[in-house]
Design a protein around this motif. Structure first.
Motif, PDB file in Angstrom:
ATOM      1  N   UNK A 114      71.394  30.665  61.240  1.00 37.42           N
ATOM      2  CA  UNK A 114      72.401  29.475  61.537  1.00 37.42           C
ATOM      3  C   UNK A 114      71.928  28.186  61.206  1.00 37.42           C
ATOM      4  N   UNK A 115      72.661  27.347  60.802  1.00 38.34           N
ATOM      5  CA  UNK A 115      72.347  25.739  60.443  1.00 38.34           C
ATOM      6  C   UNK A 115      72.488  25.160  61.954  1.00 38.34           C
ATOM      7  N   UNK A 116      71.160  24.548  62.305  1.00 41.44           N
ATOM      8  CA  UNK A 116      71.330  24.099  63.663  1.00 41.44           C
ATOM      9  C   UNK A 116      72.210  22.843  63.960  1.00 41.44           C
ATOM     10  N   UNK A 117      72.660  22.116  62.745  1.00 40.24           N
ATOM     11  CA  UNK A 117      73.665  21.255  62.891  1.00 40.24           C
ATOM     12  C   UNK A 117      75.096  21.830  62.954  1.00 40.24           C
ATOM     13  N   UNK A 118      75.346  22.934  62.926  1.00 42.26           N
ATOM     14  CA  UNK A 118      76.632  23.334  62.908  1.00 42.26           C
ATOM     15  C   UNK A 118      77.094  23.842  64.318  1.00 42.26           C
ATOM     16  N   UNK A 119      77.031  22.962  65.115  1.00 48.40           N
ATOM     17  CA  UNK A 119      77.633  23.185  66.345  1.00 48.40           C
ATOM     18  C   UNK A 119      78.899  22.492  66.812  1.00 48.40           C
TER      19      UNK A 119
ATOM     20  N   UNK B 255      82.608  28.545  62.208  1.00 48.12           N
ATOM     21  CA  UNK B 255      81.965  29.735  62.648  1.00 48.12           C
ATOM     22  C   UNK B 255      80.703  29.903  63.332  1.00 48.12           C
ATOM     23  N   UNK B 256      79.793  29.246  62.711  1.00 46.53           N
ATOM     24  CA  UNK B 256      78.540  28.970  63.279  1.00 46.53           C
ATOM     25  C   UNK B 256      78.525  28.262  64.530  1.00 46.53           C
TER      26      UNK B 256
ATOM     27  N   UNK C  14      79.066  30.783  67.012  1.00 45.78           N
ATOM     28  CA  UNK C  14      77.982  31.837  67.147  1.00 45.78           C
ATOM     29  C   UNK C  14      76.868  30.998  68.165  1.00 45.78           C
ATOM     30  N   UNK C  15      76.535  29.722  67.928  1.00 46.90           N
ATOM     31  CA  UNK C  15      75.802  28.948  68.630  1.00 46.90           C
ATOM     32  C   UNK C  15      75.943  28.979  70.085  1.00 46.90           C
ATOM     33  N   UNK C  16      77.473  28.737  70.385  1.00 51.32           N
ATOM     34  CA  UNK C  16      77.821  28.689  71.892  1.00 51.32           C
ATOM     35  C   UNK C  16      77.857  30.032  72.525  1.00 51.32           C
ATOM     36  N   UNK C  17      78.211  31.008  71.884  1.00 50.56           N
ATOM     37  CA  UNK C  17      78.243  32.241  72.607  1.00 50.56           C
ATOM     38  C   UNK C  17      76.762  32.690  72.892  1.00 50.56           C
TER      39      UNK C  17
END
Ligand code: ADP
Ligand code: MG
Length: 481
Positions: free
Chosen positions: A143-148, A193-194, A197-200
């Protein structure tokens, strides 16, 4: 040792990065050297893979000297420098070892979901492991850490998909299953989408999430077939709580993978697991895809991300600049928002370029003239990107007297193959579409077909003056439309 064969093993990439880092400003290093990879290395050629054209131009124009000096320091040779664009690097954090030695920002969460594939899983053994991005114990997070969510600017163009994505996080497999997001390239599908994933991952520690691109799914399936490891394959995809597959239009034309995906889908769905998908078009418009898949895609929620409005563009530009630690004045933000009006990825490129210039000039001020300077190249490429695939298809249809559905079909008669190849050639020459994207317009043909078409048309143009004139005429018409 032979010099002819490009080798990566010979080259100590980490030492090279260290050497570059010593030679340039730290901010420059962080901005431009985090998402690159070694392509090839011989005493004659040093090839670096970069995520996009901006990075390529920037590195070429501003750091060629240091790059080669660093090669000389650690390898004792001065090869020619070459760059290739590898779009995968846009979203995949570098797997090179640079992260071990050089401090870069850490992902907000280091936790990975736990899926334990059978020990002989092809994924863990495959030399192409990088292609199969997935969460698992001991694997890197793709995951791209910025895609939150925090970095996702919400506006009228994406309010609903955003709200629905949050609802999916709160109630997996209950509200929208599958959750299907579509929209043109660069509008934030992967980001959304990412973000899910980050939040989950942060909030639901037990949830097993598998995120991957559809291309990775297809590649993995093909390899599993070849190696007779379908059981491993199935185990991996059917043991998850949440399956996230990006760019499912890539399934077009891949009958066997579609078949397998269909069963995976059913299995997960019946077990009340969440399925999340993205595509560049709505389910019904994906070419050459089984009707039963289309109908399943529509079982849950199908939602579209539209191009951002002016205000949203401004907010996104501000957010991107802040993420890089830079505050842009209003006039610069407005200038950029007017300038880049559809593709958000391009906007981000412009922001990066401006920050690069700020660093280079050693100035603290982001002025309009700096923004204009940064957009100079973009201007040229914008001229290019104004030509769309639809324009190309239309002009070829008119001039070669074929029909759209024929161009997109599998027909191999010469009267269809030639115009189809002309389309691919023109798209490569006149648009910014990637090879895979071009292939996607023609029933999901893969990148090798597009490369072949290019070569073929160039050859025909060399050998046949009449065809040469005809195609050049098409190019002029498209450029002057
Ligand atoms: P897609 O997958 O639709 O082609 P991406 O998700 O890769 O597009 O987005 C392209 C770039 O635009 C990424 O850098 C992403 O962070 C950014 N982006 C897209 N939408 C937004 C948004 N609403 N807010 C902030 N950044 C965005
Ligand atoms: Mg994407």
């Amino acid at each position: 040792m032979s010099n002819a064969e490009p080798s990566r093993a010979l080259f100590d990439w980490n030492s090279w990065l260290e050497s570059v880092r010593k030679r340039i400003k730290h901010t420059e290093f962080l901005t431009w050297f985090q998402r690159i990879e070694l392509g090839a290395f011989t005493p004659e050629l040093f090839e670096i893979k970069v995520p996009n054209n901006f990075t390529r131009e920037w590195l070429h124009d501003h750091h060629s000297k240091e790059i080669i000096e660093a090669v000389e320091e650690i390898a004792g040779v001065r090869p020619q420098l070459n760059f290739t664009v590898d779009q995968r690097l846009e979203i995949v954090p570098p797997v090179n070892k640079s992260t071990e030695k050089i401090p870069i920002e850490k992902a907000p969460s280091e936790r990975v979901a736990t899926i334990t594939p059978p020990t002989n899983s092809p994924n863990l053994e495959s030399p192409q492991k990088k292609n199969f991005q997935f969460f698992a114990n001991n694997s890197e997070i793709p995951l791209n850490e910025n895609y939150v969510f925090e970095n996702f600017v919400v506006g009228p163009s994406n309010r609903f998909p955003h709200a629905a994505a949050l609802a999916v996080v709160e109630n997996p497999a209950e509200v929208y299953n599958p959750f299907f997001v579509h929209g043109s390239v660069g509008l934030g599908k992967t980001h959304l989408l990412q973000a899910i994933c980050h939040k989950m991952m942060a909030e639901q520690k037990q949830t097993r999430i598998l995120y991957l691109s559809c291309e990775a799914f297809v590649n993995h399936f093909i390899e599993a077939l070849e190696k007779n490891q379908l059981n491993n394959f199935r185990y991996k995809y059917r043991q998850v709580d949440v399956l996230v597959i990006d760019d499912v239009q890539f399934l077009a034309n891949k009958e066997r993978t579609q078949e397998e995906f269909f069963h995976t889908f059913n299995e997960l769905y019946n077990q009340r697991k969440q399925i999340i998908l993205s595509s560049d078009s709505p389910p019904t418009d994906i070419p050459d895809i089984q009707e039963r898949l289309v109908s399943r895609f529509k079982w849950g929620l199908v939602t579209e991300i539209c191009p951002p409005t002016f205000e949203t563009r401004m907010a996104i530009i501000r957010r991107k600049a802040r993420l890089k630690g830079c505050e842009f004045p209003d006039e610069v933000v407005k200038y950029l928002a007017e300038y880049v009006d559809t593709n958000i990825r391009e906007m981000e490129g412009a922001v990066l370029k401006i920050i690069g210039l700020v660093n280079l000039h050693g100035t603290q001020r982001v002025t309009l003239s700096l923004a204009e300077e940064a957009c100079k190249d973009l201007k040229e490429s914008r001229n290019k990107s104004q030509i769309t695939m639809d324009d190309i298809l239309q002009i070829v249809i008119d001039n070669f007297h074929v029909k759209l559905h024929e161009l997109q079909s599998k027909k191999r008669t010469q009267s269809i193959v030639l115009p189809r190849q002309v389309c691919m050639y023109l798209a490569q020459k006149l648009t910014h579409l990637s090879l895979a994207e071009v292939g996607g317009y023609f029933g999901g043909r893969d990148h090798t077909t597009v490369i072949h078409a290019n070569l073929k048309i160039k050859q025909i143009m060399n050998e046949d003056p009449e065809m040469n004139n005809k195609i050049n005429q098409l190019i002029r018409s498209l450029e002057n439309q």
